[in-house]
Design a protein around this motif. Structure first.
Motif, PDB file in Angstrom:
ATOM      1  N   ILE A 212       0.077  -0.518  17.146  1.00 18.18           N
ATOM      2  CA  ILE A 212      -0.537  -1.831  17.376  1.00 18.18           C
ATOM      3  C   ILE A 212      -0.925  -2.506  16.057  1.00 18.18           C
ATOM      4  O   ILE A 212      -0.924  -3.735  15.951  1.00 18.18           O
ATOM      5  N   SER A 213      -1.225  -1.712  15.040  1.00 14.36           N
ATOM      6  CA  SER A 213      -1.532  -2.312  13.738  1.00 14.36           C
ATOM      7  C   SER A 213      -0.263  -2.800  13.051  1.00 14.36           C
ATOM      8  O   SER A 213      -0.261  -3.858  12.413  1.00 14.36           O
ATOM      9  N   THR A 214       0.822  -2.052  13.195  1.00  9.27           N
ATOM     10  CA  THR A 214       2.088  -2.433  12.552  1.00  9.27           C
ATOM     11  C   THR A 214       2.748  -3.603  13.272  1.00  9.27           C
ATOM     12  O   THR A 214       3.223  -4.554  12.633  1.00  9.27           O
ATOM     13  N   MET A 215       2.773  -3.572  14.608  1.00  8.22           N
ATOM     14  CA  MET A 215       3.480  -4.593  15.378  1.00  8.22           C
ATOM     15  C   MET A 215       2.727  -5.923  15.421  1.00  8.22           C
ATOM     16  O   MET A 215       3.338  -6.992  15.389  1.00  8.22           O
ATOM     17  N   TYR A 216       1.399  -5.874  15.474  1.00  8.75           N
ATOM     18  CA  TYR A 216       0.633  -7.105  15.712  1.00  8.75           C
ATOM     19  C   TYR A 216      -0.378  -7.429  14.621  1.00  8.75           C
ATOM     20  O   TYR A 216      -1.078  -8.431  14.700  1.00  8.75           O
ATOM     21  N   GLY A 217      -0.445  -6.588  13.597  1.00 10.36           N
ATOM     22  CA  GLY A 217      -1.358  -6.865  12.500  1.00 10.36           C
ATOM     23  C   GLY A 217      -2.816  -6.715  12.855  1.00 10.36           C
ATOM     24  O   GLY A 217      -3.677  -7.385  12.270  1.00 10.36           O
ATOM     25  N   CYS A 218      -3.124  -5.832  13.818  1.00 12.45           N
ATOM     26  CA  CYS A 218      -4.507  -5.662  14.253  1.00 12.45           C
ATOM     27  C   CYS A 218      -5.264  -4.711  13.330  1.00 12.45           C
ATOM     28  O   CYS A 218      -4.727  -3.709  12.857  1.00 12.45           O
ATOM     29  N   ARG A 219      -6.527  -5.038  13.123  1.00 11.56           N
ATOM     30  CA  ARG A 219      -7.431  -4.108  12.469  1.00 11.56           C
ATOM     31  C   ARG A 219      -7.839  -3.072  13.511  1.00 11.56           C
ATOM     32  O   ARG A 219      -8.256  -3.422  14.611  1.00 11.56           O
ATOM     33  N   VAL A 220      -7.699  -1.784  13.174  1.00 16.56           N
ATOM     34  CA  VAL A 220      -8.029  -0.703  14.099  1.00 16.56           C
ATOM     35  C   VAL A 220      -9.185   0.106  13.532  1.00 16.56           C
ATOM     36  O   VAL A 220      -9.121   0.601  12.403  1.00 16.56           O
ATOM     37  N   LEU A 221     -10.242   0.233  14.319  1.00 22.88           N
ATOM     38  CA  LEU A 221     -11.377   1.077  13.971  1.00 22.88           C
ATOM     39  C   LEU A 221     -11.298   2.313  14.854  1.00 22.88           C
ATOM     40  O   LEU A 221     -11.466   2.219  16.075  1.00 22.88           O
ATOM     41  N   ALA A 222     -10.991   3.455  14.248  1.00 18.37           N
ATOM     42  CA  ALA A 222     -10.723   4.688  14.984  1.00 18.37           C
ATOM     43  C   ALA A 222     -11.879   5.675  14.792  1.00 18.37           C
ATOM     44  O   ALA A 222     -12.407   5.824  13.685  1.00 18.37           O
ATOM     45  N   PHE A 223     -12.237   6.377  15.901  1.00 20.87           N
ATOM     46  CA  PHE A 223     -13.392   7.275  15.883  1.00 20.87           C
ATOM     47  C   PHE A 223     -13.048   8.596  16.573  1.00 20.87           C
ATOM     48  O   PHE A 223     -12.473   8.601  17.654  1.00 20.87           O
ATOM     49  N   ASP A 224     -13.443   9.703  15.930  1.00 18.74           N
ATOM     50  CA  ASP A 224     -13.284  11.029  16.546  1.00 18.74           C
ATOM     51  C   ASP A 224     -14.083  12.038  15.722  1.00 18.74           C
ATOM     52  O   ASP A 224     -13.733  12.313  14.571  1.00 18.74           O
ATOM     53  N   PRO A 225     -15.163  12.607  16.293  1.00 19.60           N
ATOM     54  CA  PRO A 225     -15.985  13.553  15.521  1.00 19.60           C
ATOM     55  C   PRO A 225     -15.388  14.946  15.440  1.00 19.60           C
ATOM     56  O   PRO A 225     -15.846  15.779  14.644  1.00 19.60           O
ATOM     57  N   MET A 227     -12.263  15.790  14.632  1.00 15.75           N
ATOM     58  CA  MET A 227     -11.190  15.971  13.656  1.00 15.75           C
ATOM     59  C   MET A 227     -11.749  16.487  12.334  1.00 15.75           C
ATOM     60  O   MET A 227     -12.880  16.175  11.953  1.00 15.75           O
ATOM     61  N   VAL A 228     -10.953  17.261  11.626  1.00 17.42           N
ATOM     62  CA  VAL A 228     -11.389  17.912  10.396  1.00 17.42           C
ATOM     63  C   VAL A 228     -11.546  16.904   9.263  1.00 17.42           C
ATOM     64  O   VAL A 228     -12.470  17.006   8.450  1.00 17.42           O
ATOM     65  N   GLU A 229     -10.661  15.923   9.209  1.00 19.75           N
ATOM     66  CA  GLU A 229     -10.677  14.990   8.086  1.00 19.75           C
ATOM     67  C   GLU A 229     -11.921  14.107   8.094  1.00 19.75           C
ATOM     68  O   GLU A 229     -12.452  13.757   9.150  1.00 19.75           O
ATOM     69  N   PRO A 230     -12.387  13.714   6.896  1.00 20.15           N
ATOM     70  CA  PRO A 230     -13.584  12.866   6.792  1.00 20.15           C
ATOM     71  C   PRO A 230     -13.225  11.394   7.006  1.00 20.15           C
ATOM     72  O   PRO A 230     -12.068  11.054   7.255  1.00 20.15           O
ATOM     73  N   ASP A 231     -14.232  10.531   6.883  1.00 21.66           N
ATOM     74  CA  ASP A 231     -13.977   9.087   6.961  1.00 21.66           C
ATOM     75  C   ASP A 231     -12.912   8.714   5.933  1.00 21.66           C
ATOM     76  O   ASP A 231     -12.936   9.187   4.784  1.00 21.66           O
ATOM     77  N   LYS A 232     -11.983   7.867   6.343  1.00 22.91           N
ATOM     78  CA  LYS A 232     -10.923   7.491   5.404  1.00 22.91           C
ATOM     79  C   LYS A 232     -10.277   6.180   5.842  1.00 22.91           C
ATOM     80  O   LYS A 232     -10.438   5.726   6.985  1.00 22.91           O
ATOM     81  N   GLN A 233      -9.545   5.590   4.933  1.00 19.08           N
ATOM     82  CA  GLN A 233      -8.720   4.413   5.213  1.00 19.08           C
ATOM     83  C   GLN A 233      -7.315   4.935   5.450  1.00 19.08           C
ATOM     84  O   GLN A 233      -6.582   5.236   4.510  1.00 19.08           O
ATOM     85  N   ARG A 234      -6.934   5.055   6.727  1.00 19.39           N
ATOM     86  CA  ARG A 234      -5.613   5.638   7.020  1.00 19.39           C
ATOM     87  C   ARG A 234      -4.502   4.724   6.517  1.00 19.39           C
ATOM     88  O   ARG A 234      -3.476   5.184   6.025  1.00 19.39           O
ATOM     89  N   SER A 235      -4.691   3.433   6.668  1.00 21.69           N
ATOM     90  CA  SER A 235      -3.725   2.447   6.176  1.00 21.69           C
ATOM     91  C   SER A 235      -4.498   1.178   5.838  1.00 21.69           C
ATOM     92  O   SER A 235      -5.727   1.149   5.918  1.00 21.69           O
ATOM     93  N   THR A 236      -3.755   0.151   5.471  1.00 20.02           N
ATOM     94  CA  THR A 236      -4.423  -1.112   5.134  1.00 20.02           C
ATOM     95  C   THR A 236      -5.265  -1.627   6.290  1.00 20.02           C
ATOM     96  O   THR A 236      -6.337  -2.210   6.087  1.00 20.02           O
ATOM     97  N   LEU A 237      -4.806  -1.375   7.526  1.00 21.89           N
ATOM     98  CA  LEU A 237      -5.470  -1.929   8.703  1.00 21.89           C
ATOM     99  C   LEU A 237      -6.233  -0.911   9.534  1.00 21.89           C
ATOM    100  O   LEU A 237      -6.990  -1.290  10.426  1.00 21.89           O
ATOM    101  N   ILE A 238      -6.040   0.384   9.284  1.00 21.76           N
ATOM    102  CA  ILE A 238      -6.680   1.409  10.114  1.00 21.76           C
ATOM    103  C   ILE A 238      -7.779   2.112   9.327  1.00 21.76           C
ATOM    104  O   ILE A 238      -7.528   2.685   8.259  1.00 21.76           O
ATOM    105  N   GLU A 239      -9.000   2.070   9.874  1.00 28.75           N
ATOM    106  CA  GLU A 239     -10.149   2.745   9.265  1.00 28.75           C
ATOM    107  C   GLU A 239     -10.624   3.846  10.215  1.00 28.75           C
ATOM    108  O   GLU A 239     -10.854   3.589  11.394  1.00 28.75           O
TER     109      GLU A 239
END
Length: 418
Positions: A212-225, A227-239
């Motif tokens: 949805i971020s690639t096809m429509y340019g949406c900003r995505v705010l993703a949450f999951d406690p 997962m092992v990985e810390p807070d990060k900027q997965r891509s330009t639009l996904i946090e």
């Protein structure tokens, strides 16, 4: 004695004393006479003149004279000139317009031809697109607390598979099965930049978020406690945030930071702002999150589309061997059935609780446009003996974003809703 003279017909009239003070501005007149009466008017003075001397005035009928001060005379002359000029201009324009109408002005034939062409050319107007949202206006299904468990189960699953909305542009984004979600792209729910998506429960599956971020340019705010990985900027639009969504702002016994849905919206700056899509896949915790959000007024009001997976308590039976200590499949945290009671002992209470939560969502204005039964959650019901699924994806649009020009109303059930 000081006096001024005025003309009245062939007579000359002298103004003296108080009469002179009344017409002080009239100073351009000649020799002396007598005025027996002067009456002030709005724009001048009315005179009764009986003669040029006291003797001559005896026994004569009065002549009536009117004197206008020079200031008003100038104004009348200017006004008369303006009206005359305007009349001449109107006559000219009328005559010139007649010549234009009959094509007799030929000073610039090319310009005239161009003007005629522009005048005759109609600008095409695109017709408004037909409505793409079909709304079924029928009474909602309901569950009677006095029913048997068999009646309740039958009605509840029928309710899950009932659609009140037909979205003509309904697209599955992400994987066709797990990892994908249905999104209505018909107006007014068309997804376009700048759009924002809240995504709760990733489980290391980024298919929907990436798509949805690639096809429509949406900003995505993703949450999951979990997962092992810390807070990060997965891509330009996904946090990504290592935070969960729950019924309270707390840290649970596993050390996971949890926030209510309303708190997430506030912290990210979207409280009271439209959110294009909110997705939740949090393995049975959706019931507690929904209940809290429904009580926190305003939390769901600006969510344009809502997609989440519901889980029945049968989830625990199905995954009992794989999930230790009654934890959910995606490790979102310990599960509890306290709100549902003993499902096996009193399944009716469970059906009533789940139905009421979804029905309250409808009261808030949400209408289901699609569902997907998860084939991996299949089980045989101990109540009816029928094949059921513990897990359904439900997809809703917020009807408060609709208006009449976007919808087609149906007062009868139609095959388009099935």
């Amino acid at each position: 004695m000081q006096s001024i003279q005025i003309c009245c017909g062939r007579r000359k009239v002298a103004l003296t004393g108080q009469d002179l003070k009344l017409v002080k501005r009239v100073t351009h007149l000649g020799a002396s006479s007598y005025v027996h009466y002067v009456a002030p008017l709005t724009h001048g003075f009315l005179f009764r003149v009986y003669g040029t001397s006291e003797t001559e005035s005896a026994g004569r009928q009065a002549d009536i004279c009117f004197v206008m001060p020079r200031l008003y005379l100038k104004r009348i002359i200017a006004l008369t000139f303006s009206l005359a000029s305007l009349s001449i201009l109107l006559i000219f324009l009328h005559g010139h317009g007649q010549e234009l109408q009959h094509g007799r002005v030929l000073e610039d034939e090319e310009l005239w031809a161009l003007m005629e062409k522009v005048k005759s050319t109609k600008v095409p107007v695109s017709p408004a697109p037909p409505p793409q949202i079909h709304v079924k206006k029928l009474p909602s299904l309901s569950i009677n607390p006095n029913w048997t468990a068999k009646q309740m189960e039958h009605t509840f699953f029928k309710y899950l598979e009932n659609k009140d909305i037909r979205c003509e542009n309904d697209m599955r984004i992400g994987n066709w099965h797990d990892g994908g979600w249905n999104v209505c792209l018909s107006p007014p729910f068309k997804i376009a930049e700048p759009c924002v998506v809240f995504s709760f429960g990733i489980g290391n599956d980024w298919q929907f978020d990436d798509s949805i971020s690639t096809m429509y340019g949406c900003r995505v705010l993703a949450f999951d406690p979990s997962m092992v990985e810390p807070d990060k900027q997965r891509s330009t639009l996904i946090e990504f945030r290592k935070v969960g969504v729950g019924p309270a702002n707390t840290v649970n016994k596993d050390g996971w930071k949890m926030k209510t849905l309303g708190q997430h919206l506030r912290d990210e700056g979207y409280w009271g702002e439209p959110v294009d899509y909110l997705k939740m896949d949090i393995e049975f915790s959706e019931w507690a999150v929904l209940e809290e959000a429904l009580q926190d007024e305003g939390t769901l009001s600006y969510i344009k589309q809502l997609g989440f997976e519901i889980h029945t308590p049968d989830l625990f039976t199905i995954y009992h061997d794989q999930v230790a200590s009654a934890k959910d499949v995606h490790n979102q945290g310990p599960l509890t059935l306290s709100d549902f009671g003993d499902h096996k002992a009193d399944p009716r209470r469970t059906f009533v609780h789940m139905f009421e939560a979804l029905h309250r969502l409808e009261i808030l204005g949400f209408r289901k446009f699609n569902y997907r039964k998860n084939p991996y959650g299949s089980y045989k019901s101990n109540i009816t003996g029928l094949e059921r699924s513990c897990c359904y994806e439900l997809h809703y649009i917020n009807s408060y974003f609709l208006s009449d020009n976007f919808t087609v109303l149906h007062t009868k059930d139609d095959k388009i809703f099935h």
